[in-house]
Design a protein around this motif. Structure first.
Motif, mmCIF file in Angstrom:
data_model
loop_
_atom_site.group_PDB
_atom_site.id
_atom_site.type_symbol
_atom_site.label_atom_id
_atom_site.label_comp_id
_atom_site.label_asym_id
_atom_site.label_seq_id
_atom_site.Cartn_x
_atom_site.Cartn_y
_atom_site.Cartn_z
ATOM 1 N N ARG A 93 0.837 -1.204 0.000
ATOM 2 C CA ARG A 93 0.000 0.000 0.000
ATOM 3 C C ARG A 93 0.867 1.247 0.000
ATOM 4 N NH1 ARG A 93 -3.000 -3.282 3.563
ATOM 5 N NH2 ARG A 93 -2.172 -2.222 5.402
ATOM 6 N N ALA A 94 1.952 1.227 0.766
ATOM 7 C CA ALA A 94 2.869 2.377 0.795
ATOM 8 C C ALA A 94 3.516 2.571 -0.572
ATOM 9 C CB ALA A 94 3.928 2.188 1.878
ATOM 10 N N GLU A 95 3.935 1.486 -1.206
ATOM 11 C CA GLU A 95 4.528 1.580 -2.546
ATOM 12 C C GLU A 95 3.533 2.148 -3.548
ATOM 13 O OE1 GLU A 95 7.823 -2.006 -2.658
ATOM 14 O OE2 GLU A 95 5.707 -2.523 -2.980
ATOM 15 N N LEU A 125 -4.005 11.615 0.163
ATOM 16 C CA LEU A 125 -2.918 10.642 0.014
ATOM 17 C C LEU A 125 -1.959 10.830 1.182
ATOM 18 C CD1 LEU A 125 -1.865 8.515 -1.969
ATOM 19 C CD2 LEU A 125 -0.612 10.323 -3.118
ATOM 20 N N ARG A 126 -1.727 9.769 1.956
ATOM 21 C CA ARG A 126 -0.829 9.854 3.112
ATOM 22 C C ARG A 126 0.101 8.656 3.100
ATOM 23 N NH1 ARG A 126 -3.243 11.816 8.607
ATOM 24 N NH2 ARG A 126 -1.039 12.128 8.845
ATOM 25 N N ILE A 127 1.367 8.958 3.326
ATOM 26 C CA ILE A 127 2.362 7.896 3.420
ATOM 27 C C ILE A 127 3.423 8.362 4.403
ATOM 28 C CG2 ILE A 127 3.630 8.771 1.436
ATOM 29 C CD1 ILE A 127 4.472 5.917 0.818
ATOM 30 N N GLY A 128 3.927 7.460 5.177
ATOM 31 C CA GLY A 128 5.011 7.764 6.089
ATOM 32 C C GLY A 128 5.804 6.497 6.322
ATOM 33 N N ILE A 129 7.126 6.597 6.175
ATOM 34 C CA ILE A 129 7.949 5.412 6.400
ATOM 35 C C ILE A 129 9.348 5.848 6.821
ATOM 36 C CG2 ILE A 129 8.665 5.210 3.990
ATOM 37 C CD1 ILE A 129 8.458 2.121 4.388
ATOM 38 N N MET A 136 11.671 -0.759 10.910
ATOM 39 C CA MET A 136 10.855 0.072 10.040
ATOM 40 C C MET A 136 9.675 0.600 10.833
ATOM 41 S SD MET A 136 8.507 -1.045 6.791
ATOM 42 C CE MET A 136 7.518 -2.130 7.796
ATOM 43 N N TRP A 137 9.377 1.881 10.645
ATOM 44 C CA TRP A 137 8.163 2.489 11.171
ATOM 45 C C TRP A 137 7.374 2.921 9.947
ATOM 46 C CZ3 TRP A 137 12.915 2.894 13.254
ATOM 47 C CH2 TRP A 137 13.059 2.537 14.601
ATOM 48 N N LEU A 138 6.137 2.468 9.844
ATOM 49 C CA LEU A 138 5.312 2.703 8.656
ATOM 50 C C LEU A 138 3.957 3.241 9.081
ATOM 51 C CD1 LEU A 138 4.823 2.104 5.532
ATOM 52 C CD2 LEU A 138 3.870 -0.060 6.312
ATOM 53 N N TYR A 139 3.525 4.325 8.425
ATOM 54 C CA TYR A 139 2.188 4.830 8.693
ATOM 55 C C TYR A 139 1.213 4.063 7.825
ATOM 56 C CZ TYR A 139 -1.871 7.710 9.272
ATOM 57 O OH TYR A 139 -3.138 8.132 9.552
ATOM 58 N N ASP A 140 0.198 3.471 8.451
ATOM 59 C CA ASP A 140 -0.835 2.709 7.747
ATOM 60 C C ASP A 140 -2.112 3.539 7.764
ATOM 61 O OD1 ASP A 140 -2.726 0.950 6.811
ATOM 62 O OD2 ASP A 140 -2.229 -0.670 8.196
ATOM 63 N N PRO A 141 -2.398 4.283 6.667
ATOM 64 C CA PRO A 141 -3.568 5.167 6.674
ATOM 65 C C PRO A 141 -4.897 4.417 6.757
ATOM 66 C CG PRO A 141 -2.559 5.133 4.490
ATOM 67 C CD PRO A 141 -1.661 4.355 5.414
ATOM 68 N N GLU A 142 -4.947 3.183 6.287
ATOM 69 C CA GLU A 142 -6.188 2.412 6.373
ATOM 70 C C GLU A 142 -6.573 2.135 7.817
ATOM 71 O OE1 GLU A 142 -6.217 -1.132 4.036
ATOM 72 O OE2 GLU A 142 -6.064 -0.033 2.146
ATOM 73 N N TRP A 146 0.659 4.125 13.247
ATOM 74 C CA TRP A 146 2.051 3.836 12.930
ATOM 75 C C TRP A 146 2.311 2.422 13.415
ATOM 76 C CZ3 TRP A 146 5.757 6.252 10.192
ATOM 77 C CH2 TRP A 146 5.545 7.597 9.859
ATOM 78 N N VAL A 147 3.008 1.653 12.607
ATOM 79 C CA VAL A 147 3.376 0.300 12.999
ATOM 80 C C VAL A 147 4.890 0.168 12.969
ATOM 81 C CG1 VAL A 147 1.206 -0.774 12.266
ATOM 82 C CG2 VAL A 147 3.077 -0.562 10.627
ATOM 83 N N TYR A 148 5.385 -0.713 13.788
ATOM 84 C CA TYR A 148 6.809 -1.040 13.811
ATOM 85 C C TYR A 148 6.963 -2.399 13.162
ATOM 86 C CZ TYR A 148 11.316 -2.662 15.429
ATOM 87 O OH TYR A 148 12.581 -3.161 15.474
ATOM 88 N N GLY A 149 7.946 -2.535 12.294
ATOM 89 C CA GLY A 149 8.203 -3.815 11.647
ATOM 90 C C GLY A 149 9.660 -4.204 11.762
ATOM 91 N N ASP A 150 9.887 -5.498 11.890
ATOM 92 C CA ASP A 150 11.257 -6.009 11.956
ATOM 93 C C ASP A 150 11.566 -6.896 10.751
ATOM 94 O OD1 ASP A 150 9.848 -8.328 12.434
ATOM 95 O OD2 ASP A 150 10.719 -8.713 14.408
ATOM 96 N N GLY A 151 10.740 -6.811 9.696
ATOM 97 C CA GLY A 151 10.926 -7.628 8.505
ATOM 98 C C GLY A 151 10.033 -8.848 8.481
#
Length: 183
Positions: A93-95, A125-129, A136-142, A146-151
């Motif tokens: 979604r971010a891509e 339109l919103r994106i944050g990474i 990784m910290w990623l904004y999930d507009p849906e 903000w979520v944290y990811g480790d892969g």
């Protein structure tokens, strides 16, 4: 304001959902660029109501520290409990959001899209990474979070919840505090 590298950036707060003003120094007469909504920041220092924050790119500024939204807890350790989701759909979604924005920018630059159409096409339109090695910290507009990811997984890090009692005036903190050594 500091442009020093920010090794070991560890967000402690996020900017409130409506963004916030920032200053070069704890002085209302020295405004700088405002901060984007829900931007992860690291609170480095407090002086009364003022807070000095650093962003992932090393840029720093003074803000009304009372308005920052504290991150609920440190990002989960890699060996911690399972996260809430597979990171691949959120990354897709971010891509897509970035591709949509880039397409609109290219059409604007080529003259096939005017400024008003550009605004219409990019409205909402919103994106944050932030990617830092495996973190990784990623904004999930849906989901409005903000979520944290480790892969391997994503875990909620902060949400768009309303912050109560915040001053939306865009004014500096009410108490001016002299820098250390000048008191």
């Amino acid at each position: 304001m500091s442009k020093a590298p920010s090794p070991g950036f560890q967000p402690t707060h996020v900017v409130p959902p409506r963004g916030m003003p920032a200053w070069e120094a704890p002085d209302p007469a020295r405004p700088t660029l405002p901060l984007d909504p829900l931007l992860p920041v690291e609170l480095v220092e407090r002086r009364g109501d003022w807070g000095y924050i650093r962003c992932a790119n090393g840029w720093g500024a003074w803000v009304d520290g009372r308005r920052l939204v504290a991150v609920p807890e440190d990002p989960p350790a890699a060996d911690g409990p399972a996260g809430t989701a597979d990171p691949r759909p959120a990354l897709a979604r971010a891509e897509q959001a970035l591709a949509d924005y880039r397409s609109a920018v290219e059409e604007l630059a080529a003259g096939t899209l005017d400024g008003e159409d550009f605004q219409d096409r990019t409205r909402g339109l919103r994106i944050g990474i932030v990617v830092d090695g495996e973190s990784m910290w990623l904004y999930d507009p849906e989901e409005g979070r903000w979520v944290y990811g480790d892969g391997r997984r994503l875990t909620t890090y902060a949400t768009d919840r309303e912050v109560t009692g915040e001053d939306d005036s865009g004014h500096a903190p009410t108490r001016l505090v002299a820098p250390e050594g000048e008191r």
